[in-house]
Write an enzyme that holds these catalytic residues in place. Structure first.
Site, mmCIF file in Angstrom:
data_model
loop_
_atom_site.group_PDB
_atom_site.id
_atom_site.type_symbol
_atom_site.label_atom_id
_atom_site.label_comp_id
_atom_site.label_asym_id
_atom_site.label_seq_id
_atom_site.Cartn_x
_atom_site.Cartn_y
_atom_site.Cartn_z
ATOM 1 N N ASN A 1 13.640 -8.539 0.301
ATOM 2 C CA ASN A 1 13.810 -7.103 0.071
ATOM 3 C C ASN A 1 14.227 -6.500 1.404
ATOM 4 O O ASN A 1 13.396 -6.326 2.294
ATOM 5 C CB ASN A 1 12.484 -6.505 -0.425
ATOM 6 N N TRP A 2 15.512 -6.219 1.516
ATOM 7 C CA TRP A 2 16.035 -5.740 2.811
ATOM 8 C C TRP A 2 15.634 -4.295 3.082
ATOM 9 O O TRP A 2 15.834 -3.792 4.184
ATOM 10 C CB TRP A 2 17.555 -5.879 2.848
ATOM 11 N N LYS A 3 15.126 -3.593 2.089
ATOM 12 C CA LYS A 3 14.759 -2.175 2.236
ATOM 13 C C LYS A 3 15.967 -1.392 2.787
ATOM 14 O O LYS A 3 17.096 -1.717 2.462
ATOM 15 C CB LYS A 3 13.490 -2.037 3.084
ATOM 16 N N HIS B 1 8.063 -0.772 -6.344
ATOM 17 C CA HIS B 1 7.640 -1.193 -5.000
ATOM 18 C C HIS B 1 6.677 -0.160 -4.424
ATOM 19 O O HIS B 1 6.782 1.035 -4.728
ATOM 20 C CB HIS B 1 8.864 -1.333 -4.091
ATOM 21 N N GLU C 1 6.547 1.308 -1.716
ATOM 22 C CA GLU C 1 7.190 2.460 -1.065
ATOM 23 C C GLU C 1 7.737 3.440 -2.099
ATOM 24 O O GLU C 1 7.752 4.646 -1.874
ATOM 25 C CB GLU C 1 8.287 1.958 -0.107
ATOM 26 N N GLU D 1 1.690 -7.084 -3.922
ATOM 27 C CA GLU D 1 1.897 -6.684 -2.538
ATOM 28 C C GLU D 1 0.792 -5.717 -2.133
ATOM 29 O O GLU D 1 0.897 -4.505 -2.412
ATOM 30 C CB GLU D 1 3.265 -6.005 -2.372
ATOM 31 N N GLY E 1 4.460 -4.668 6.027
ATOM 32 C CA GLY E 1 5.046 -4.193 7.287
ATOM 33 C C GLY E 1 4.026 -3.984 8.391
ATOM 34 O O GLY E 1 4.317 -3.349 9.400
ATOM 35 N N SER F 1 3.937 -9.044 4.867
ATOM 36 C CA SER F 1 3.934 -9.762 6.140
ATOM 37 C C SER F 1 4.050 -11.277 6.002
ATOM 38 O O SER F 1 3.447 -12.031 6.784
ATOM 39 C CB SER F 1 2.685 -9.385 6.958
ATOM 40 N N GLY G 1 9.878 -8.788 3.212
ATOM 41 C CA GLY G 1 10.536 -7.630 3.797
ATOM 42 C C GLY G 1 11.145 -7.979 5.140
ATOM 43 O O GLY G 1 12.224 -8.573 5.227
ATOM 44 N N GLY G 2 10.444 -7.655 6.218
ATOM 45 C CA GLY G 2 10.954 -7.806 7.585
ATOM 46 C C GLY G 2 11.563 -9.176 7.876
ATOM 47 O O GLY G 2 12.641 -9.272 8.475
HETATM 48 P P1 13P Z 1 7.005 -7.067 4.872
HETATM 49 O O1 13P Z 1 7.336 -8.523 4.597
HETATM 50 O O2 13P Z 1 7.898 -6.449 5.897
HETATM 51 O O3 13P Z 1 5.554 -6.870 5.115
HETATM 52 O O4 13P Z 1 7.365 -6.276 3.516
HETATM 53 C C1 13P Z 1 6.878 -6.764 2.321
HETATM 54 C C2 13P Z 1 7.516 -6.024 1.215
HETATM 55 O O5 13P Z 1 7.283 -4.833 1.028
HETATM 56 C C3 13P Z 1 8.490 -6.750 0.383
HETATM 57 O O6 13P Z 1 8.840 -6.007 -0.727
#
Ligand code: 13P
Length: 250
Positions: free
Chosen positions: A9-11, A95, A97, A167, A173, A213, A234-235
């Site tokens: 998930n590149w956000k 998600h 967010e 999640e 994050g 994470s 994510g990251g």
């Molecule tokens: P991180 O891997 O950056 O913690 O993000 C997880 C996430 O929200 C994937 O959708």
């Protein structure tokens, strides 16, 4: 046996050129990946370009969100059919967010789930508790309530092909990953919820990803848990080497 599924998930990250370069590198490396499915979910404006970069490869294409209406006067929104038109197979829905920054409710997410399924997309439906909810001992109640609401009216057959991502909000994050035991506990509860609401055979089929994470160093232990069927990253999905390091942990 559930096939592991690792999705990035590149956000709201990358430029167009960075996204295409990352996708191109993943598509090449994916030739030798046999043990799991992989996918990338770029920002909506780059889905087309990234889709072109991975076309014909083993890397699946996903979006990070969509709107439930099929078309019309919904300024700024994107429909499921538009995502299908660009070659998307997956769409992340609900998600944390979207839930916490944009105040999406389970009812909103439920409408999106039905619209995505109708269009032939595979929803990746996210659930997860806040730190205060975990500390209050309500994690199971929170994720079950989210599943009840966001998956209302879904048939057993639809559910079997869908992906759930657990999640925990406090792990997203933050670098604070859930321990494999903490994650496995919730994944086991989620599978038990599916078995009780639907049936045991359906529960055995649904892939449940862990997100929060995830990185190459913690992936092998998380992914070795019996009810953890992959990761939503994510990251660490923004650099090919980091993402492929996680894939190597399957
Ligand atoms: P991180 O891997 O950056 O913690 O993000 C997880 C996430 O929200 C994937 O959708």
């Amino acid at each position: 046996m559930r096939r592991p599924f690792i999705a990035g998930n590149w956000k709201m990250n990358t430029t167009r050129a960075e996204g295409v370069a990352l996708a191109t590198e993943l598509a090449k490396a994916a030739e030798s990946i046999t043990k799991c499915d992989i996918a990338v979910c770029p920002p909506a404006v780059y889905v087309d370009a990234v889709g072109a970069a991975i076309r014909g490869s083993k890397v699946g294409l996903g979006a990070q969100n969509m709107y439930h209406e099929p078309s019309g006067a919904f300024t700024g929104e994107i429909s499921a059919a538009m995502l299908v038109d660009l070659g998307c197979r997956y769409v992340i829905l609900g998600h944390s967010e979207r839930r916490h920054v944009f105040h999406e409710t389970d009812a909103d997410i439920n409408k999106k789930v039905h619209a995505a399924l109708k269009a032939g997309l595979t929803p990746i439906v996210c659930v997860g508790e806040l730190l205060a909810e975990r500390e209050a001992g309500t994690t199971r109640h929170v994720v079950e309530t989210q599943c009840n609401g966001s998956l209302a009216g879904v048939t057993a057959e639809q559910l079997a092909g869908l992906v759930i991502a657990y999640e925990p909000v406090w792990a997203i994050g933050t670098g604070k990953v859930a321990t494999p035991a903490q994650a496995e506990d919730v994944h086991r509860d989620l599978r038990a919820w599916i078995a009780s609401r639907f049936d045991a055979a359906t529960a055995e089929k649904v892939r449940i990803q862990y997100g929060g994470s995830v990185k190459a160093s913690n992936a092998p232990e998380l992914l070795s848990q019996p009810n953890i069927d992959g990761a939503l990253v994510g990251g660490a999905s923004l650099k090919a080497a980091d993402f492929l390091g996680i894939v190597a942990g399957v």
